[in-house]
Design an enzyme around this catalytic site. Sequence first.
Site, short mmCIF file in Angstrom:
data_model
loop_
_atom_site.label_atom_id
_atom_site.label_comp_id
_atom_site.label_asym_id
_atom_site.label_seq_id
_atom_site.Cartn_x
_atom_site.Cartn_y
_atom_site.Cartn_z
N ASN A 1 27.54 15.84 2.72
CA ASN A 1 28.96 16.05 2.41
C ASN A 1 29.12 15.73 0.93
O ASN A 1 29.22 14.57 0.54
CB ASN A 1 29.80 15.13 3.29
CG ASN A 1 31.28 15.32 3.07
OD1 ASN A 1 31.71 16.01 2.15
ND2 ASN A 1 32.08 14.69 3.91
N ARG B 1 28.61 20.28 4.67
CA ARG B 1 30.05 20.45 4.89
C ARG B 1 30.57 21.30 3.72
O ARG B 1 30.37 20.95 2.55
CB ARG B 1 30.75 19.10 4.88
CG ARG B 1 32.25 19.26 4.93
CD ARG B 1 32.95 17.94 4.75
NE ARG B 1 34.38 18.14 4.89
CZ ARG B 1 35.28 17.48 4.18
NH1 ARG B 1 34.92 16.57 3.31
NH2 ARG B 1 36.56 17.73 4.36
N HIS C 1 39.97 20.14 8.01
CA HIS C 1 39.54 19.17 9.05
C HIS C 1 39.10 19.89 10.32
O HIS C 1 39.11 19.31 11.41
CB HIS C 1 40.68 18.21 9.47
CG HIS C 1 41.09 17.21 8.42
ND1 HIS C 1 42.39 16.80 8.28
CD2 HIS C 1 40.38 16.52 7.50
CE1 HIS C 1 42.48 15.91 7.31
NE2 HIS C 1 41.26 15.73 6.82
N LEU D 1 44.44 11.60 11.84
CA LEU D 1 45.18 10.76 10.90
C LEU D 1 44.23 9.86 10.13
O LEU D 1 43.91 8.75 10.55
CB LEU D 1 46.22 9.91 11.65
CG LEU D 1 47.11 10.65 12.66
CD1 LEU D 1 48.02 9.67 13.39
CD2 LEU D 1 47.93 11.74 11.98
N ARG E 1 49.19 12.18 -0.22
CA ARG E 1 49.80 13.50 -0.33
C ARG E 1 51.16 13.53 0.37
O ARG E 1 51.33 12.92 1.42
CB ARG E 1 48.92 14.58 0.30
CG ARG E 1 47.58 14.76 -0.38
CD ARG E 1 46.88 16.00 0.19
NE ARG E 1 45.48 16.02 -0.20
CZ ARG E 1 44.46 15.91 0.64
NH1 ARG E 1 44.66 15.80 1.94
NH2 ARG E 1 43.22 15.93 0.18
N ASP F 1 46.89 2.22 2.60
CA ASP F 1 46.09 1.73 3.72
C ASP F 1 47.04 1.21 4.81
O ASP F 1 47.83 0.30 4.57
CB ASP F 1 45.15 0.61 3.25
CG ASP F 1 44.11 0.29 4.31
OD1 ASP F 1 44.49 0.10 5.49
OD2 ASP F 1 42.92 0.22 3.97
N ARG G 1 46.58 -0.62 7.29
CA ARG G 1 46.45 -2.05 7.61
C ARG G 1 47.37 -2.88 6.72
O ARG G 1 48.06 -3.79 7.18
CB ARG G 1 45.00 -2.52 7.39
CG ARG G 1 44.06 -2.10 8.47
CD ARG G 1 42.63 -2.24 8.03
NE ARG G 1 42.30 -1.20 7.07
CZ ARG G 1 41.08 -0.77 6.80
NH1 ARG G 1 40.05 -1.35 7.38
NH2 ARG G 1 40.86 0.19 5.94
N VAL H 1 43.39 6.07 10.87
CA VAL H 1 44.69 5.58 11.36
C VAL H 1 44.82 5.86 12.86
O VAL H 1 45.19 4.97 13.64
CB VAL H 1 45.86 6.25 10.59
CG1 VAL H 1 47.20 5.83 11.17
CG2 VAL H 1 45.78 5.91 9.10
N GLU I 1 42.63 6.22 15.18
CA GLU I 1 41.75 5.45 16.06
C GLU I 1 42.08 3.97 16.06
O GLU I 1 41.76 3.26 17.01
CB GLU I 1 40.28 5.64 15.62
CG GLU I 1 39.76 7.04 15.88
CD GLU I 1 38.44 7.32 15.19
OE1 GLU I 1 37.64 6.38 14.99
OE2 GLU I 1 38.20 8.49 14.83
N ASN I 2 42.69 3.49 14.95
CA ASN I 2 42.84 2.04 14.80
C ASN I 2 44.26 1.51 14.82
O ASN I 2 44.47 0.33 15.10
CB ASN I 2 42.19 1.58 13.49
CG ASN I 2 40.70 1.82 13.49
OD1 ASN I 2 39.99 1.25 14.31
ND2 ASN I 2 40.22 2.68 12.61
N GLU J 1 32.50 13.89 12.54
CA GLU J 1 32.28 15.17 11.85
C GLU J 1 30.81 15.41 11.54
O GLU J 1 30.33 16.53 11.61
CB GLU J 1 33.13 15.21 10.58
CG GLU J 1 34.61 15.37 10.89
CD GLU J 1 35.53 14.97 9.76
OE1 GLU J 1 35.76 13.76 9.58
OE2 GLU J 1 36.01 15.86 9.06
P1 ADP Z 1 39.23 9.77 5.22
O1 ADP Z 1 37.99 10.23 5.95
O2 ADP Z 1 40.35 10.75 5.20
O3 ADP Z 1 38.99 9.11 3.90
P2 ADP Z 1 39.47 7.82 7.40
O4 ADP Z 1 39.56 8.69 8.59
O5 ADP Z 1 38.27 7.00 7.18
O6 ADP Z 1 39.86 8.62 6.08
O7 ADP Z 1 40.76 6.87 7.43
C1 ADP Z 1 41.00 5.93 6.41
C2 ADP Z 1 42.34 5.27 6.67
O8 ADP Z 1 42.36 4.71 8.00
C3 ADP Z 1 42.63 4.08 5.77
O9 ADP Z 1 43.24 4.51 4.56
C4 ADP Z 1 43.58 3.24 6.60
O10 ADP Z 1 44.91 3.67 6.35
C5 ADP Z 1 43.24 3.60 8.03
N1 ADP Z 1 42.58 2.52 8.77
C6 ADP Z 1 41.28 2.20 8.79
N2 ADP Z 1 41.06 1.12 9.59
C7 ADP Z 1 42.27 0.76 10.07
C8 ADP Z 1 42.73 -0.28 10.94
N3 ADP Z 1 41.88 -1.16 11.49
N4 ADP Z 1 44.05 -0.34 11.20
C9 ADP Z 1 44.91 0.56 10.67
N5 ADP Z 1 44.55 1.55 9.85
C10 ADP Z 1 43.26 1.65 9.55
#
Ligand code: ADP
Length: 405
Positions: free
Chosen positions: A10, A95, A184, A213, A245, A286, A288, A335, A337-338, A388
Amino acid sequence: MTATRVLVLNSGSSSVKYQLLDMRDSSRLAVGLVERIGEETSRLKHTPLTGGGATSREREEPIADHEAALKAVAEELATDGLGLDSPELAAIGHRVVHGGLKFTEPTVITDEVLAEIQRLVPVAPLHNPANITGIRTAQVLRPDLPQVAVFDTAFHTTMPESAARYAMDVKTADEHRVRRYGFHGTSHAYVSREMAKLLDKAPEDVNVIVLHLGNGASASAVRGGQCVDTSMGLTPLEGLVMGTRSGDMDPAVIFHLARVGGMSIDEIDVLLNKKSGLIGLCGDNDMREIRRRIDEGDKEAALAFDIYVHRLKKYIGAYYAVLGRVDAIAFTAGVGENAAPVREAAVAGLEELGLAVDGELNSVRSDEARLISPEYARVAVAVVPTDEELEIATQTFALVRDRNA
Ligand code: ADP
């Protein structure tokens, strides 16, 4: 066939992410990342995964360009006995962000294919050039090996014209290839299939809304395994509120900023792609950190969260209407998943649509795909981790295996 390994690359403008997988069992043999290519402070982080415990190795040294980066990656892999000269390597999967209308499937890269990816640079000026550099560099390293392009846009090429066209002058749109492509796609394809698996159904039998997300974010409406609408458009700027964005807005904002605000087109481009979304609203992208600030009573962070969720909810409603019948909603990426509060807020108040989230199930942390809706709910709501790289490797391997069969 003895060659069962696939290297997934990638390539970004100043970074290369990579994974080496063994497709006999889809296991990862090594993963890594080269960052800040072309700067004095380049960094390579390599993690071999073959010897049980994962111990990363890091190199901090100037890495001038993508060729130097891939050579450094090849050296690290060779140290672990996983060198790119191995006869076990079946293919390299790349990719590629923009495949336009032409590339509806993963494609073995030829000179013509590369020329077409090049032709798409005007609609993907940030991404396709880096992808092309990655491909050319890998070709130099292993000219004998099939190189496969897996396109971010491919999954969305099934969108009907009613969803893919902007309501503008057709001649102008066609002349400049202005239409909605979506991105995506690898993730939306993988997650919608995994969602069907979780429900113990065939992809053809389920309608799914996928909410990817991450820092970038997009939604898609998938009917029976085929994408019928997605929130990103000509570029990844359209749609949901993202980390940096803006997502959807009145296009006249741009004229206004140019005419009244005296901003240049390039400045507005940077503003809307890099300084908007969550970071523009509250200074943090972020989730978090935003949740932490909300817990401390920060109003700016709370408003940013509300705007993010409001847009998300609008897309859930829109795609519900597009699909007519929804079997499942899948949350994925960083976002999705977490961040349990985002999932909870996104479906709050939508009980009339058969949507609900069980507080206890929603708070479980796990790497596995899992349902978070209560049993009585008509629509399944789930967390489905995306992968991915695995999807790119799977598609790449399927293509070269068929060719060799
Ligand atoms: P990309 O691949 O678009 O760079 P990711 O899918 O890895 O992004 O997502 C990154 C974002 O996920 C971070 O900017 C943050 O906002 C969010 N994130 C990661 N871990 C957590 C968590 N434990 N709790 C809440 N949000 C999280």
